[in-house]
Design an enzyme around this catalytic site. Sequence first.
Site, PDB file in Angstrom:
ATOM      1  N   ARG A  82       0.872  -1.176   0.000  1.00 32.88           N
ATOM      2  CA  ARG A  82       0.000   0.000   0.000  1.00 32.88           C
ATOM      3  C   ARG A  82       0.910   1.227   0.000  1.00 32.88           C
ATOM      4  NH1 ARG A  82      -2.838   2.883   4.447  1.00 32.88           N
ATOM      5  NH2 ARG A  82      -4.764   3.829   3.665  1.00 32.88           N
ATOM      6  N   ASN A 159      -7.054   8.092   2.613  1.00 36.72           N
ATOM      7  CA  ASN A 159      -6.673   7.534   3.901  1.00 36.72           C
ATOM      8  C   ASN A 159      -7.485   8.144   5.034  1.00 36.72           C
ATOM      9  OD1 ASN A 159      -4.618   5.894   5.500  1.00 36.72           O
ATOM     10  ND2 ASN A 159      -4.404   7.908   6.453  1.00 36.72           N
ATOM     11  N   GLU A 160      -8.086   7.289   5.859  1.00 34.60           N
ATOM     12  CA  GLU A 160      -8.787   7.705   7.083  1.00 34.60           C
ATOM     13  C   GLU A 160      -9.540   9.017   6.869  1.00 34.60           C
ATOM     14  OE1 GLU A 160      -5.784   7.626  10.123  1.00 34.60           O
ATOM     15  OE2 GLU A 160      -5.343   5.505   9.782  1.00 34.60           O
ATOM     16  N   HIS A 226      -8.619   0.111   9.988  1.00 35.99           N
ATOM     17  CA  HIS A 226      -7.280   0.265  10.542  1.00 35.99           C
ATOM     18  C   HIS A 226      -7.344  -0.103  12.018  1.00 35.99           C
ATOM     19  CE1 HIS A 226      -6.017   3.337   7.211  1.00 35.99           C
ATOM     20  NE2 HIS A 226      -6.432   2.183   6.734  1.00 35.99           N
ATOM     21  N   TYR A 228      -5.666  -0.275  15.526  1.00 35.64           N
ATOM     22  CA  TYR A 228      -4.662   0.132  16.509  1.00 35.64           C
ATOM     23  C   TYR A 228      -5.243  -0.072  17.909  1.00 35.64           C
ATOM     24  CZ  TYR A 228      -2.038   1.934  12.520  1.00 35.64           C
ATOM     25  OH  TYR A 228      -1.345   2.043  11.342  1.00 35.64           O
ATOM     26  N   GLU A 255      -4.401  -1.172   7.738  1.00 39.31           N
ATOM     27  CA  GLU A 255      -3.254  -0.795   8.572  1.00 39.31           C
ATOM     28  C   GLU A 255      -3.411  -1.460   9.924  1.00 39.31           C
ATOM     29  OE1 GLU A 255      -2.549   3.325   9.268  1.00 39.31           O
ATOM     30  OE2 GLU A 255      -2.764   3.896   7.163  1.00 39.31           O
ATOM     31  N   TRP A 284       1.447  -1.493   8.992  1.00 36.80           N
ATOM     32  CA  TRP A 284       2.038  -0.152   8.965  1.00 36.80           C
ATOM     33  C   TRP A 284       3.313  -0.180   9.779  1.00 36.80           C
ATOM     34  CZ3 TRP A 284       0.609   4.266   6.345  1.00 36.80           C
ATOM     35  CH2 TRP A 284       1.382   5.400   6.637  1.00 36.80           C
TER      36      TRP A 284
END
Length: 540
Positions: A82, A159-160, A226, A228, A255, A284
């Site tokens: 990516r 992105n986001e 994503h 996290y 990610e 990531w």
Amino acid sequence: MRRKLATAAGALLAMAASVFAAPATAQAADPAPGFHVEDGRLLDANGNDFVLRGVNHAHAWYPDRTGRALADIKALGANSVRVVLSTGDRWTKNGTADVAAVVERCKANRLVCVLEAHDTTGYGEQDGAVSLSRAVDYWIEVQQAVKGQEKYVILNLGNEPHGNSGYTAWTADTSNAISRMRTAGFEHTLMADAPNWGQDWAFTMRDNAPGVFAADPRRNTVFSIHMYGVYDTAAEVRDYLNRFVSRGLPLVVGEFGDAHSDGNPDEDAIMAAAEESGLGYLGWSWSGNGGGVEYLDMATDFDASRLTTWGKRLFDGPHGIKRTAREASVFGTGGGDTRAPTAPGTPAASAVTSSGVRLTWAAATDNTAVTAYDVVRVHAAQETQVTTTTTNSAAVSGLTASTAYTFAVYARDAAGNRSPRSATVSVTTASGPSTGKCAVTYRLSDWGSVFNADVTVRNTGTQEIKGWQLDFAFPGSQTLNSAWNAKVVQQGTQLRATNESWTETIPAGGAVSFGLNGSSTGANGIPAAFSLNGVTCAKS
């Protein structure tokens, strides 16, 4: 590097990780010329199932590193990358010629190229972030760079695209962006990132994905979460992924990392659950992180020979890239290479020490080319992969003194076909010490009431250290909240860190790192002393 802000849900994000399953709904009337979603899966242009196994690379900030990075990422077993691009609104613009060059580099390395517009990150909350509509303007501007590349390129819209303000607009904004892309003639598979800095803690994407997918006239959109700190338990990870799989909706983990300042993501659960569900993931990121999240680098200073603990975990660990990635069949011939290499020759052992051995073997042959060899340890009826090499020799380290081991080798080609196993060789290591001298670096990031510490333990001796325990003390009134890449316990001011399975060995001259997050009610500082396995370490 980009920094993400604290959220009411407790998600404090700093830097911005995928294969798919798609809905069993009616497909577009005309077949897509490249990647396409069908019956809940992502298929390549040959109609073969494709599962993304790769990493993110920050091309927008490090364009001069991209050529070498893509080659190294491929050599480590990835089937996709990516690539961070900029629309020119927040960072230096990646224009048509540059994007075309990136696509050609991906193809030359037989990597599926997921291109993403990064300037949308945190729109509505992050100063300077732009809307998805602006990202579509950019894609239309550089369309000639990706037109005709639908077999090799997936377009990640932005992105986001929403932070934690105004994120309820995600559904309409994403649907409108997809509609504009199709009207402009894009036939590619499109990827839509989640809001809430990509983590979708309010479940806007989760709950509205069916409508967004149905609004795509080509039915060729996949969704990207994503993961996290919001996803710090296996239950949360599996619940989110299963909500998409159970409805036949296409999802990727676009990610994720092994640590973060907003909490400790459960990377083991993310990778295991993705493999179980046939979903892809993109870690990531390769290298170059800043803003306090340097621990997310997989390679130190873009050097593939200096993988970090996170890099080793992602590429070499259970459910990792080397063990699960399969190259897209569009890079083969006649619909894809399915012929496996011959078995390598029986390994021969040399340079046997108390902690390692060198193995060599006769090369395997293949109808195209052998690209890698996987060295495995055979014990009982099980195998454990210990290293991968592109040559017909390998140094195996991290062994225990005076111990018998049995090894064998597999060959792999560029399409991911694996040979039969070679014959085995048995080796008994020499006796000798397992510990040496040490030095510790304790890098503190203090924000007053909370702090992070990045701890690097270096083996300055001539023998590897296998299994370690690091003792030290907080200098004041600090409380440990969480840790990553090591098990850490606190008693009073005293702390004891012990290795995880993937940080067990510290090679001679090498290092391992782990991190801490804590709270502080007074002055903070660096611990006065460190002791590794009872030996006092130098501070560096």
